[in-house]
Design a protein around this motif. Sequence first.
Motif: not given
Length: 233
Positions: A114-136
């Motif tokens: 799901t999209a919310p799970d992908l958002d959580r995955w991305e935040a963990a992957w990036s360490g919360g880097d706002a510059a990479l938000a929405g990459l995936f």
Amino acid sequence: MLAVSARNNAEWCHAMCRAHGIPGVFGDRAWTSERRTPPLYPDAVTLAPDATPREVLRQVDRTAAGCSVKDSFGRLDLSADGFEVAFQARWIHRPAVLAAPVAPGDVAWRPVRTAPDLDRWEAAWSGGDAALAGLFRPRLLSDRSVTVLAGTADGGSRTVAGAVLIRSEYVVGLSNVFAADGDLDRAWSGCLATVARLWPGMPVVGYEHGEDLSAAARQGCVPGPELRVWLAG
């Protein structure tokens, strides 16, 4: 295997660009994008060792900042064209495993759906880097060649590790492996065990450098030839 690995990686770049609405083109010697690709992704990936600078660069946008080329075979010299080597890495290969190893028991490995799970995955992957938000982008979740893999703890409420799996005809590519808690060995072990469970008998390919390369090698991946990523100055 080197050519197969390069093609698999280009297919992942193609999928990522497609999720962003950016068209890529596969040629005989390179995959290229005429538009600037998403952050961290190259504008070209060589698919053959005899690819020339002219063949690669004429297919990409060099007017905007950030043009990059993944030299899969370490053969190109783009210094005369204003590029510098951004980093070097080594291809990795794990031979096919028929019996799936057992992944560490304190982490549950499952595809992101799901999209919310992908958002959580991305935040963990990036360490919360706002510059990479929405990459995936959520569009990746409907791409049949792509599996975003999450390693979760605490009943699935916390993403502690993950990776992206790219299934092609002959291999499964492994990229974006991360360990939010720093335990790279557990992350690599879990990812590889999951690949063996989902696609038994399929070799695994990818590329890494630094600590990730060392962790991959400890989990049975064989380091191979070098690749280089060139970045326009």
